[in-house]
Design an enzyme around this catalytic site. Structure first.
Site, PDB file in Angstrom:
ATOM      1  CE  LYS A   9      46.226  20.798  42.336  1.00  0.00           C
ATOM      2  NZ  LYS A   9      46.519  21.047  43.750  1.00  0.00           N
TER       3      LYS A   9
HETATM    4  C1  LIG Z   1      47.285  22.022  44.161  1.00  0.00           C
HETATM    5  C2  LIG Z   1      47.007  22.674  45.450  1.00  0.00           C
HETATM    6  C3  LIG Z   1      47.481  23.945  45.742  1.00  0.00           C
HETATM    7  C4  LIG Z   1      48.383  24.711  44.790  1.00  0.00           C
HETATM    8  O1  LIG Z   1      47.722  25.103  43.612  1.00  0.00           O
HETATM    9  P1  LIG Z   1      48.536  25.562  42.333  1.00  0.00           P
HETATM   10  O2  LIG Z   1      47.564  25.660  41.226  1.00  0.00           O
HETATM   11  O3  LIG Z   1      49.574  24.516  42.097  1.00  0.00           O
HETATM   12  O4  LIG Z   1      49.161  26.887  42.671  1.00  0.00           O
HETATM   13  C5  LIG Z   1      47.102  24.522  46.938  1.00  0.00           C
HETATM   14  N1  LIG Z   1      46.332  23.860  47.832  1.00  0.00           N
HETATM   15  C6  LIG Z   1      45.867  22.629  47.588  1.00  0.00           C
HETATM   16  C7  LIG Z   1      45.034  21.950  48.616  1.00  0.00           C
HETATM   17  C8  LIG Z   1      46.174  21.996  46.385  1.00  0.00           C
HETATM   18  O5  LIG Z   1      45.702  20.766  46.145  1.00  0.00           O
END
Ligand SMILES: *Cc1c(COP(=O)(O)O)cnc(C)c1O
Length: 470
Positions: free
Chosen positions: A111
């Site tokens: 993210k």
């Molecule tokens: C947020 C997250 C996900 C899921 O991603 P999405 O965009 O919500 O599908 C998967 N793995 C990790 C480590 C995350 O932080």
């Protein structure tokens, strides 16, 4: 480039307005009017570029006149300077699978790739407009810390982050609550992530409140996040040698809210040579069920070893639905109203055929997740985090079924040190702790607890924001 709502109720707006709006004013999600194509020749020219330059090239057509080119380039470069790997998102090969490491940013999850950029973008837009912004978001763990680190200490921005109390990993919690900048406010909700997301959606739905307090979003409903994430799908393709990707590559995506994999869908539409996107879910598998059966049905949230994927109602799904329903906002409105009323949505056989062209899917339960961390470590010496392990498991199953023709890339969505308990369970010892997490448990923390109730959160925000105005 201008942006419209999946539900058709927003006159086309430029990129900067779309970023500031977050959720569309009509309750839908914002999308560009078109996805500009990159030709295969152009793509090959981009293959040699460092990641920040690639990001500028891919994103620029979506920005239009909203940010002057030189400024935009500066924002993008600043966003990836905080990453601790020279390639930003390196592709590493281990046995039969390639891992795209998306965890080299400040909070060690994918993210950061989007939220470092979004923090810089917000700050630039606000300074130019002379405005301020109060970000409110819900997190299942990683969004919260990445968003907080994207805007901490910034003038003109406050952030209010809701997380489900006791349901994020201790490391994730500390990464949020140990940030002491005055503009950062953590709220622990007595409920699930879906409760948090619902509360945020309801607060954004209160337009008078939203305008009065200049509310903005950082959840993956914000288009700028999807856009920034689509870049690393292009990068993943280009990091595979050209001779090996003639028939495209398969990319497996550990999925929760459908934001990440939808960015992959956009990258594929703009011309990245992706053969198929493989959705990998944990026990919370309504999206995987949809892709295997054509029926999207609400369930209850189960806690797993991969908490950032413990989600049942995926907000970005609506963006995909918009394309699936031939860009017809009335059809999207009907489908979403049906889903809200019945908790269920079924597509036609023709639509289902297209779903199967875009995606494959599978899921892994808790035992399979732990076994995959263990087996992969034994085979390669590489430690997977539990989210990435779900992806590797599902990717390998897919390959066994389909035959091993194309390169298979699994997105590594988090660093294993964020989830030491799962790693200890799998291999008997914790993963090495990277510098970003050292000493975290000794820091002081700050957080308030509230019930999973929209009015309670609204009152809390009102009190704090009115106090600030005085
Ligand atoms: C947020 C997250 C996900 C899921 O991603 P999405 O965009 O919500 O599908 C998967 N793995 C990790 C480590 C995350 O932080």
């Amino acid at each position: 480039m201008r942006y419209i709502s999946t539900r058709g109720g927003v006159d086309p707006i430029p990129f900067d307005d779309a970023v500031m709006m977050g959720l569309a004013a009509d309750g839908g999600l914002l999308l560009p009017e078109e996805i500009p194509a990159v030709t295969p020749d152009r793509l090959e020219e981009l293959a040699a570029l460092p990641y920040p330059d690639l990001a500028v090239e891919i994103m620029a057509p979506f920005i239009g006149e909203s940010v002057p080119a030189a400024e935009f380039e500066r924002l993008v470069r600043a966003s990836y300077a905080a990453f601790d790997h020279p390639d930003v998102v390196p592709l590493v090969r281990h046995g039969d699978i390639r891992i795209l490491e998306l965890f080299h940013g400040p909070t060690l999850a994918f993210k950061d790739v989007a939220l470092q950029f979004l923090g810089n973008l917000f700050a630039w837009i606000l300074a130019r407009r002379g405005e301020s912004l109060n970000i409110i978001g819900a997190t299942s763990g990683d969004t919260g810390s990445a968003a907080i680190h994207g805007v901490r200490g910034r003038k003109r921005i406050n952030i209010f982050m809701l997380h489900p109390r006791g349901r994020v990993s201790p490391v994730q919690e500390r990464q949020m609550t140990s940030v002491m900048d005055a503009n950062v406010h953590n709220i622990a909700i007595e409920g699930t992530f879906d409760d948090g997301q619902r509360i945020v959606k309801e607060i954004f739905g209160d337009l008078a409140f939203k305008e009065r307090f200049h509310l903005g979003a950082v959840n993956s409903i914000n288009w700028a996040r999807v856009l920034a994430q689509s870049v690393y799908y292009v990068s993943a393709c280009l990091q595979v040698p050209a001779a090996e990707r003639r028939d495209g590559i398969d990319i497996v995506v550990p999925t929760g809210n459908f934001g990440n994999i939808f960015a992959g869908f956009c990258a594929r539409r703009l011309g990245a040579p992706i053969h198929r996107l493989i959705l990998a879910a944990n026990a919370n598998n309504i999206l995987a069920e949809f892709i295997t059966t054509g029926c999207y049905r609400r369930g209850t949230v189960e806690e797993t070893w991969s908490p950032s994927m413990d989600i049942q109602v995926a907000s970005n799904f609506e963006r995909y639905l918009y394309f699936l329903l031939n860009c017809d906002p009335a059809a999207v409105r009907r489908a979403m109203a049906d889903f809200a009323a019945n908790g269920e949505l079924t597509v036609t056989p023709e639509q289902f055929r297209r779903v199967r062209e875009d995606f494959a899917a599978g899921f892994a339960d808790n035992d399979e997740t732990i076994a995959t961390i263990r087996d992969f470590h034994r085979e390669t010496g590489y430690i997977l985090d539990p989210h990435t392990a779900v992806g590797v498991r599902v990717g390998r199953k897919y390959r066994r079924r389909e035959g091993g023709l194309r390169p298979l890339v699994c997105l590594a969505t988090a660093h294993p040190a964020k989830f030491p308990d799962a790693v200890i369970r799998a291999i008997g010892s914790p993963p090495p702790v990277p510098p970003a997490l050292q000493g975290l448990e000794d820091l002081p923390t700050r957080c308030d607890t509230l019930p999973a109730d929209t009015d309670a959160v609204r009152s809390y925000l009102t009190a704090l924001l009115l106090r600030e105005r005085c």
